[in-house]
Design a protein around this motif. Sequence first.
Motif, PDB file in Angstrom:
ATOM      1  N   GLU A  26       0.842  -1.187   0.000  1.00  0.00           N
ATOM      2  CA  GLU A  26       0.000   0.000   0.000  1.00  0.00           C
ATOM      3  C   GLU A  26       0.881   1.241   0.000  1.00  0.00           C
ATOM      4  N   LEU A  27       0.406   2.244  -0.711  1.00  0.00           N
ATOM      5  CA  LEU A  27       1.123   3.508  -0.809  1.00  0.00           C
ATOM      6  C   LEU A  27       0.078   4.598  -0.973  1.00  0.00           C
ATOM      7  N   GLY A  28      -0.023   5.489  -0.002  1.00  0.00           N
ATOM      8  CA  GLY A  28      -0.980   6.586  -0.082  1.00  0.00           C
ATOM      9  C   GLY A  28      -2.422   6.128  -0.214  1.00  0.00           C
ATOM     10  N   GLY A  29      -2.757   5.020   0.411  1.00  0.00           N
ATOM     11  CA  GLY A  29      -4.124   4.522   0.374  1.00  0.00           C
ATOM     12  C   GLY A  29      -4.474   3.713  -0.868  1.00  0.00           C
ATOM     13  N   GLU A  30      -3.537   3.579  -1.794  1.00  0.00           N
ATOM     14  CA  GLU A  30      -3.767   2.799  -3.013  1.00  0.00           C
ATOM     15  C   GLU A  30      -2.968   1.503  -2.959  1.00  0.00           C
ATOM     16  N   ARG A  31      -3.405   0.538  -3.761  1.00  0.00           N
ATOM     17  CA  ARG A  31      -2.746  -0.772  -3.807  1.00  0.00           C
ATOM     18  C   ARG A  31      -1.797  -0.840  -4.999  1.00  0.00           C
ATOM     19  N   TYR A  32      -0.577  -1.311  -4.739  1.00  0.00           N
ATOM     20  CA  TYR A  32       0.448  -1.460  -5.759  1.00  0.00           C
ATOM     21  C   TYR A  32       1.061  -2.850  -5.633  1.00  0.00           C
ATOM     22  N   ALA A  33       1.816  -3.241  -6.657  1.00  0.00           N
ATOM     23  CA  ALA A  33       2.516  -4.521  -6.617  1.00  0.00           C
ATOM     24  C   ALA A  33       3.809  -4.393  -7.408  1.00  0.00           C
ATOM     25  N   LEU A  34       4.763  -5.259  -7.079  1.00  0.00           N
ATOM     26  CA  LEU A  34       5.985  -5.388  -7.863  1.00  0.00           C
ATOM     27  C   LEU A  34       6.313  -6.873  -7.957  1.00  0.00           C
ATOM     28  N   ASP A  35       7.111  -7.221  -8.948  1.00  0.00           N
ATOM     29  CA  ASP A  35       7.474  -8.625  -9.170  1.00  0.00           C
ATOM     30  C   ASP A  35       8.166  -9.203  -7.941  1.00  0.00           C
ATOM     31  N   ILE A  36       7.752 -10.399  -7.549  1.00  0.00           N
ATOM     32  CA  ILE A  36       8.322 -11.051  -6.358  1.00  0.00           C
ATOM     33  C   ILE A  36       9.826 -11.283  -6.524  1.00  0.00           C
ATOM     34  N   ASN A  37      10.276 -11.569  -7.736  1.00  0.00           N
ATOM     35  CA  ASN A  37      11.701 -11.855  -7.932  1.00  0.00           C
ATOM     36  C   ASN A  37      12.587 -10.626  -7.757  1.00  0.00           C
ATOM     37  N   LEU A  38      11.995  -9.431  -7.623  1.00  0.00           N
ATOM     38  CA  LEU A  38      12.770  -8.212  -7.371  1.00  0.00           C
ATOM     39  C   LEU A  38      12.930  -7.928  -5.884  1.00  0.00           C
ATOM     40  N   ALA A  39      12.107  -8.581  -5.061  1.00  0.00           N
ATOM     41  CA  ALA A  39      12.136  -8.323  -3.615  1.00  0.00           C
ATOM     42  C   ALA A  39      13.050  -9.330  -2.929  1.00  0.00           C
ATOM     43  N   ARG A  40      14.067  -8.813  -2.248  1.00  0.00           N
ATOM     44  CA  ARG A  40      14.961  -9.686  -1.481  1.00  0.00           C
ATOM     45  C   ARG A  40      14.364  -9.996  -0.126  1.00  0.00           C
ATOM     46  N   GLU A  41      13.831  -8.952   0.533  1.00  0.00           N
ATOM     47  CA  GLU A  41      13.211  -9.135   1.841  1.00  0.00           C
ATOM     48  C   GLU A  41      12.378  -7.911   2.183  1.00  0.00           C
ATOM     49  N   ILE A  42      11.550  -8.090   3.197  1.00  0.00           N
ATOM     50  CA  ILE A  42      10.725  -7.002   3.714  1.00  0.00           C
ATOM     51  C   ILE A  42      11.104  -6.818   5.168  1.00  0.00           C
ATOM     52  N   VAL A  43      11.467  -5.586   5.545  1.00  0.00           N
ATOM     53  CA  VAL A  43      11.883  -5.330   6.918  1.00  0.00           C
ATOM     54  C   VAL A  43      11.018  -4.237   7.527  1.00  0.00           C
ATOM     55  N   GLU A  44      10.896  -4.288   8.843  1.00  0.00           N
ATOM     56  CA  GLU A  44      10.186  -3.238   9.573  1.00  0.00           C
ATOM     57  C   GLU A  44      10.962  -1.941   9.417  1.00  0.00           C
ATOM     58  N   MET A  45      10.266  -0.833   9.533  1.00  0.00           N
ATOM     59  CA  MET A  45      10.908   0.477   9.430  1.00  0.00           C
ATOM     60  C   MET A  45      11.922   0.633  10.563  1.00  0.00           C
ATOM     61  N   ILE A  46      13.112   1.080  10.209  1.00  0.00           N
ATOM     62  CA  ILE A  46      14.156   1.357  11.193  1.00  0.00           C
ATOM     63  C   ILE A  46      14.659   2.778  10.935  1.00  0.00           C
ATOM     64  N   PRO A  47      15.372   3.364  11.901  1.00  0.00           N
ATOM     65  CA  PRO A  47      15.854   4.744  11.687  1.00  0.00           C
ATOM     66  C   PRO A  47      16.733   4.848  10.435  1.00  0.00           C
ATOM     67  N   ILE A  48      16.484   5.900   9.667  1.00  0.00           N
ATOM     68  CA  ILE A  48      17.199   6.150   8.415  1.00  0.00           C
ATOM     69  C   ILE A  48      18.120   7.344   8.612  1.00  0.00           C
ATOM     70  N   THR A  49      19.379   7.192   8.219  1.00  0.00           N
ATOM     71  CA  THR A  49      20.349   8.278   8.308  1.00  0.00           C
ATOM     72  C   THR A  49      20.264   9.109   7.032  1.00  0.00           C
ATOM     73  N   PRO A  50      19.893  10.391   7.131  1.00  0.00           N
ATOM     74  CA  PRO A  50      19.777  11.223   5.926  1.00  0.00           C
ATOM     75  C   PRO A  50      21.139  11.471   5.291  1.00  0.00           C
ATOM     76  N   ILE A  51      21.131  11.677   3.977  1.00  0.00           N
ATOM     77  CA  ILE A  51      22.350  11.993   3.234  1.00  0.00           C
ATOM     78  C   ILE A  51      22.262  13.456   2.820  1.00  0.00           C
ATOM     79  N   PRO A  52      23.252  14.280   3.230  1.00  0.00           N
ATOM     80  CA  PRO A  52      23.214  15.701   2.858  1.00  0.00           C
ATOM     81  C   PRO A  52      23.185  15.886   1.340  1.00  0.00           C
ATOM     82  N   ARG A  53      22.358  16.820   0.880  1.00  0.00           N
ATOM     83  CA  ARG A  53      22.248  17.213  -0.520  1.00  0.00           C
ATOM     84  C   ARG A  53      21.791  16.087  -1.449  1.00  0.00           C
ATOM     85  N   ALA A  54      21.172  15.062  -0.886  1.00  0.00           N
ATOM     86  CA  ALA A  54      20.637  13.979  -1.709  1.00  0.00           C
ATOM     87  C   ALA A  54      19.357  14.456  -2.393  1.00  0.00           C
TER      88      ALA A  54
END
Length: 170
Positions: free
Chosen positions: A11-39
Amino acid sequence: MAATIEVVEFELGGERYALDINLAREIVEMIPITPIPRAPPFISGVINLRGEITNIMNLNTLLGLPDKEVRENQKIIVLVPEAAKGNNIGIIVDDVSSVRQVPETDIENIGAGISSEFSQFVKGIIKVSGDEAEKKGKDLIIWLDMEKVLTDLGNRSKGSPGTGIVHEAD
């Protein structure tokens, strides 16, 4: 008998989406993300996933969708490195619903008359029928072509001062 396609539904923004299973390595819970300056805005930052630096992309921003508030169940779908030219990339989604097998007969192509910057990244529209569609209130799933999304991202960044994607040292 019709062939089937396996996809990860999310789900993304209340809508349903999908991607090919062979592209997904794993699904992980949200963890803290370190921002990259000027990205670029679509790069949320990086995480250390079991000793591997993984670039995290905001799929809403990348696809030009409205960015919703941070949700409680957000997940990161980590893609296989082959999908991203050897880079470790994860995408933030609001929630992951399921892995589903979809008969090819339940997939419609987007009409050639519909053109938008977004439609080039859609492999097809998956029709969901029966109780599940009634329960979720939505009977269509947008099947994304994540390889095209990532290729386009690479093409856009050529000649620019950088994509913000961090490459691990060899």
